[in-house]
Design a protein around this motif. Structure first.
Motif, PDB file in Angstrom:
ATOM      1  N   GLU A  76       0.839  -1.198   0.000  1.00 49.06           N
ATOM      2  CA  GLU A  76       0.000   0.000   0.000  1.00 49.06           C
ATOM      3  C   GLU A  76       0.871   1.243   0.000  1.00 49.06           C
ATOM      4  O   GLU A  76       1.821   1.341   0.773  1.00 49.06           O
ATOM      5  CB  GLU A  76      -0.907   0.025   1.239  1.00 49.06           C
ATOM      6  N   ILE A  77       0.550   2.147  -0.930  1.00 47.20           N
ATOM      7  CA  ILE A  77       1.240   3.448  -0.986  1.00 47.20           C
ATOM      8  C   ILE A  77       0.181   4.506  -0.711  1.00 47.20           C
ATOM      9  O   ILE A  77      -0.840   4.550  -1.403  1.00 47.20           O
ATOM     10  CB  ILE A  77       1.828   3.724  -2.391  1.00 47.20           C
ATOM     11  N   ARG A  78       0.391   5.306   0.338  1.00 46.27           N
ATOM     12  CA  ARG A  78      -0.575   6.383   0.637  1.00 46.27           C
ATOM     13  C   ARG A  78       0.053   7.709   0.238  1.00 46.27           C
ATOM     14  O   ARG A  78       1.152   8.047   0.704  1.00 46.27           O
ATOM     15  CB  ARG A  78      -0.867   6.398   2.136  1.00 46.27           C
ATOM     16  N   ILE A  79      -0.633   8.464  -0.630  1.00 44.73           N
ATOM     17  CA  ILE A  79      -0.127   9.774  -1.023  1.00 44.73           C
ATOM     18  C   ILE A  79      -1.086  10.818  -0.483  1.00 44.73           C
ATOM     19  O   ILE A  79      -2.269  10.838  -0.847  1.00 44.73           O
ATOM     20  CB  ILE A  79       0.000   9.871  -2.566  1.00 44.73           C
ATOM     21  N   ALA A  80      -0.627  11.601   0.448  1.00 39.47           N
ATOM     22  CA  ALA A  80      -1.459  12.599   1.136  1.00 39.47           C
ATOM     23  C   ALA A  80      -2.760  11.938   1.595  1.00 39.47           C
ATOM     24  O   ALA A  80      -3.864  12.450   1.360  1.00 39.47           O
ATOM     25  CB  ALA A  80      -1.741  13.788   0.215  1.00 39.47           C
ATOM     26  N   GLY A  81      -2.645  10.731   2.170  1.00 37.86           N
ATOM     27  CA  GLY A  81      -3.805  10.040   2.764  1.00 37.86           C
ATOM     28  C   GLY A  81      -4.572   9.179   1.778  1.00 37.86           C
ATOM     29  O   GLY A  81      -5.385   8.335   2.165  1.00 37.86           O
ATOM     30  N   GLU A  82      -4.297   9.318   0.485  1.00 35.38           N
ATOM     31  CA  GLU A  82      -5.038   8.567  -0.551  1.00 35.38           C
ATOM     32  C   GLU A  82      -4.326   7.228  -0.763  1.00 35.38           C
ATOM     33  O   GLU A  82      -3.125   7.198  -1.009  1.00 35.38           O
ATOM     34  CB  GLU A  82      -4.930   9.415  -1.815  1.00 35.38           C
ATOM     35  N   SER A  83      -5.070   6.123  -0.658  1.00 37.57           N
ATOM     36  CA  SER A  83      -4.445   4.804  -0.685  1.00 37.57           C
ATOM     37  C   SER A  83      -4.363   4.237  -2.109  1.00 37.57           C
ATOM     38  O   SER A  83      -5.312   4.325  -2.884  1.00 37.57           O
ATOM     39  CB  SER A  83      -5.278   3.856   0.190  1.00 37.57           C
ATOM     40  N   HIS A  84      -3.194   3.671  -2.445  1.00 38.22           N
ATOM     41  CA  HIS A  84      -3.003   2.979  -3.739  1.00 38.22           C
ATOM     42  C   HIS A  84      -2.469   1.592  -3.407  1.00 38.22           C
ATOM     43  O   HIS A  84      -1.442   1.476  -2.743  1.00 38.22           O
ATOM     44  CB  HIS A  84      -1.949   3.710  -4.593  1.00 38.22           C
ATOM     45  N   LEU A  85      -3.195   0.541  -3.876  1.00 36.84           N
ATOM     46  CA  LEU A  85      -2.732  -0.827  -3.612  1.00 36.84           C
ATOM     47  C   LEU A  85      -1.998  -1.373  -4.822  1.00 36.84           C
ATOM     48  O   LEU A  85      -2.496  -1.306  -5.933  1.00 36.84           O
ATOM     49  CB  LEU A  85      -3.923  -1.737  -3.280  1.00 36.84           C
ATOM     50  N   LEU A  86      -0.829  -1.909  -4.609  1.00 42.56           N
ATOM     51  CA  LEU A  86      -0.032  -2.466  -5.712  1.00 42.56           C
ATOM     52  C   LEU A  86       0.134  -3.962  -5.460  1.00 42.56           C
ATOM     53  O   LEU A  86       0.611  -4.339  -4.381  1.00 42.56           O
ATOM     54  CB  LEU A  86       1.360  -1.834  -5.696  1.00 42.56           C
ATOM     55  N   SER A  87      -0.224  -4.786  -6.451  1.00 46.48           N
ATOM     56  CA  SER A  87      -0.012  -6.214  -6.241  1.00 46.48           C
ATOM     57  C   SER A  87       1.446  -6.549  -6.529  1.00 46.48           C
ATOM     58  O   SER A  87       2.061  -5.981  -7.427  1.00 46.48           O
ATOM     59  CB  SER A  87      -0.891  -7.033  -7.204  1.00 46.48           C
ATOM     60  N   GLN A  88       1.988  -7.444  -5.734  1.00 50.34           N
ATOM     61  CA  GLN A  88       3.383  -7.839  -5.990  1.00 50.34           C
ATOM     62  C   GLN A  88       3.447  -8.868  -7.104  1.00 50.34           C
ATOM     63  O   GLN A  88       4.499  -9.222  -7.591  1.00 50.34           O
ATOM     64  CB  GLN A  88       4.007  -8.418  -4.715  1.00 50.34           C
ATOM     65  N   ASP A  89       2.279  -9.372  -7.485  1.00 47.28           N
ATOM     66  CA  ASP A  89       2.264 -10.307  -8.598  1.00 47.28           C
ATOM     67  C   ASP A  89       1.867  -9.516  -9.833  1.00 47.28           C
ATOM     68  O   ASP A  89       0.756  -9.025  -9.945  1.00 47.28           O
ATOM     69  CB  ASP A  89       1.230 -11.427  -8.317  1.00 47.28           C
ATOM     70  N   ASP A  90       2.823  -9.338 -10.720  1.00 52.43           N
ATOM     71  CA  ASP A  90       2.522  -8.455 -11.864  1.00 52.43           C
ATOM     72  C   ASP A  90       1.860  -9.234 -12.996  1.00 52.43           C
ATOM     73  O   ASP A  90       1.746  -8.759 -14.099  1.00 52.43           O
ATOM     74  CB  ASP A  90       3.834  -7.831 -12.366  1.00 52.43           C
ATOM     75  N   GLY A  91       1.481 -10.495 -12.708  1.00 53.53           N
ATOM     76  CA  GLY A  91       0.727 -11.224 -13.731  1.00 53.53           C
ATOM     77  C   GLY A  91       1.609 -11.934 -14.740  1.00 53.53           C
ATOM     78  O   GLY A  91       1.141 -12.644 -15.613  1.00 53.53           O
ATOM     79  N   SER A  92       2.948 -11.747 -14.623  1.00 46.14           N
ATOM     80  CA  SER A  92       3.799 -12.437 -15.623  1.00 46.14           C
ATOM     81  C   SER A  92       3.907 -13.915 -15.220  1.00 46.14           C
ATOM     82  O   SER A  92       3.574 -14.286 -14.092  1.00 46.14           O
ATOM     83  CB  SER A  92       5.194 -11.777 -15.640  1.00 46.14           C
ATOM     84  N   GLU A  93       4.361 -14.734 -16.166  1.00 54.22           N
ATOM     85  CA  GLU A  93       4.488 -16.181 -15.933  1.00 54.22           C
ATOM     86  C   GLU A  93       5.441 -16.462 -14.763  1.00 54.22           C
ATOM     87  O   GLU A  93       6.351 -15.679 -14.503  1.00 54.22           O
ATOM     88  CB  GLU A  93       5.085 -16.833 -17.199  1.00 54.22           C
ATOM     89  N   GLY A  94       5.237 -17.564 -14.085  1.00 51.46           N
ATOM     90  CA  GLY A  94       6.238 -17.995 -13.081  1.00 51.46           C
ATOM     91  C   GLY A  94       5.964 -17.418 -11.703  1.00 51.46           C
ATOM     92  O   GLY A  94       5.105 -16.554 -11.525  1.00 51.46           O
ATOM     93  N   PRO A  95       6.728 -17.889 -10.717  1.00 49.45           N
ATOM     94  CA  PRO A  95       6.483 -17.500  -9.321  1.00 49.45           C
ATOM     95  C   PRO A  95       6.742 -16.008  -9.100  1.00 49.45           C
ATOM     96  O   PRO A  95       7.665 -15.451  -9.678  1.00 49.45           O
ATOM     97  CB  PRO A  95       7.479 -18.363  -8.539  1.00 49.45           C
TER      98      PRO A  95
END
Ligand code: FAS
Length: 389
Positions: A76-95
């Motif tokens: 989670e990245i909060r910019i001036a209180g606004e939340s942005h969720l980033l998945s660590q799985d970018d959807g590419s093949e493999g683990p």
């Protein structure tokens, strides 16, 4: 005594080199200055990036290294209180990348190496390197009984970090150092306080802050502060009030603070990363701002490049990998330095032209949007961010 490779240092770099060499059937001896319990408890990095996870899978080490560690989630990245969720799985093949505290990685690599019959010697004192430009090198040290020992070897892997003996053994004038001080300091706090749901980083008008899990009942916090600040200027109530303001979480639960340390965000690169029979691996060659969360992962990358190079030379009489070791590693080092520097600037008011308030928040949003639309950049960003866990 004689071996093929002497590995100096049993951190992520040294233990990865040692395990990969064993997988290639190449004998080595690891000399570690500290005792085993110290090595196994040192807390630092928190994520193994996608590339390194796939490396351990390819070498058949993933189960031993990651066994029992939960798969990653979000950042989670909060910019001036606004939340942005980033998945660590970018959807590419493999683990995907794995949230794996550095001390757990070291413990698992160490037990794998020793269980496999690897030669690891703790409390090796006064290590010194000799004949680095000769036909074979010699490494001298004193064992825990105080007896003087010497090992003759074909190669030395200098995996002894930024303050080790390896880089210091290279004559003046051979290496060029490229240092950079980001002009930012962090107060890092370890507290018995509940961990955040996701690894969290926040940009706010009060400054940068971050909150990461450190096990089920502890948390690691980071607070940006002036480079000339001091931990004593941060009593508990100031720490918690600033964390609540910067994280945008008035209900943040506090707890006893068990560690409080201030460190400067700095970077340095040494070029070249080799000298004769000595190859510098990981922090012995380069330091990346922890903001980038890339330090440990660069060590894992260097380790694999070195292991392949030695294997190609010994098994196929091909020295291409040894000759290209330094330029190949440095290309990745500079790429990660660039990204870490950009990220550090994006998320901090710093340097001569502080990007103040709303303008900086706008930049941060735009850069975050760019990252979340490009999968590879998102992956790199996700791994960098969680790297501070
Ligand atoms: P290390 O320093 O880990 O290991 C070197 C080993 O060599 C040690 O065991 C040491 O005892 C041994 N040694 C030293 N001198 C010796 C001698 N003369 N003889 C024998 N042995 C010797 N990276 C991230 O990716 N994410 C993060 O969030 C992050 N946070 C960090 C926070 C802090 C406070 C610090 C200091 C670093 C952080 N890092 C982070 C970077 C860090 O994790 C390093 O990149 C990583 O430990 C590099 O691993 P090695 O190169 O193996 O060096």
């Amino acid at each position: 005594e004689s071996t093929t490779v002497v590995v100096i240092g049993a951190g992520p770099a040294g233990l990865t080199v040692a395990n990969l060499l064993r997988r290639c059937g190449i004998d080595c001896v690891v000399l570690e200055r500290r005792a085993r319990d110290h090595v196994e408890q040192r807390q630092r990095a928190g994520i193994v990036e996608t590339r390194a996870v796939r490396m351990f899978h390819e070498w058949g080490l993933a189960d031993q290294v990651f066994g029992g560690i939960p798969l990653s989630g979000f950042l989670e990245i909060r910019i001036a209180g606004e939340s942005h969720l980033l998945s660590q799985d970018d959807g590419s093949e493999g683990p995907p990348a794995r949230l794996c505290p550095q001390q757990v990685l070291v413990q698992n690599l160490l037990s794998t190496y020793v269980a496999d019959g690897g030669d690891l010697r703790f409390e090796a004192a006064d290590v010194s390197l000799h004949d680095l430009t000769g036909e074979r090198a010699t490494v001298r040290y004193r064992d825990p009984s105080g007896a003087a020992r010497a090992i003759d070897c074909a190669f030395v892997a200098g995996c002894d970090g930024d303050h080790g003996v390896s880089r210091a053994s290279i004559p003046d004038g051979v290496l060029t150092a490229y240092p950079f001080d980001h002009g930012i300091a962090w107060l890092t706090v370890l507290a018995d306080a509940p961990p955040s749901v996701h690894p969290l980083m926040a940009v706010s008008p009060h400054g940068f802050a971050a909150h990461f899990a450190r096990g089920p009942r502890a948390s690691r916090f980071y607070l940006q502060c002036p480079p000339d600040d001091h931990p004593d200027a941060w009593p508990d109530d100031r720490v918690w009030s600033q964390l609540r303001a910067r994280l945008g979480d008035p209900a943040l639960v506090s707890g006893p603070i068990t560690e409080r340390e201030l460190f400067q965000l700095r970077s340095i690169v040494h070029d070249p990363m080799d000298h004769g029979r000595l190859f510098l691996v990981g922090d012995a060659a380069h330091i990346v701002s922890p903001m980038g969360g890339k330090g440990m992962n660069l060590a894992l990358y260097d380790a694999e490049v070195f292991a392949h190079a030695v294997s190609d030379f010994l098994h196929h009489n091909d020295d291409t990998g040894l000759r290209s070791y330094s330029p190949r590693c440095l290309r990745r080092v500079w790429n990660d330095q660039e990204f870490s520097h950009w990220l550090t600037q994006t998320l901090h008011d710093a340097g001569d032209h502080p990007l103040a308030g709303p303008f900086r928040h706008g930049l941060a949003r735009a850069r975050l949007d760019r990252l979340t639309t490009s999968p590879t950049a998102a992956r790199a960003f996700a791994e960098l961010m969680a790297g501070l866990a």
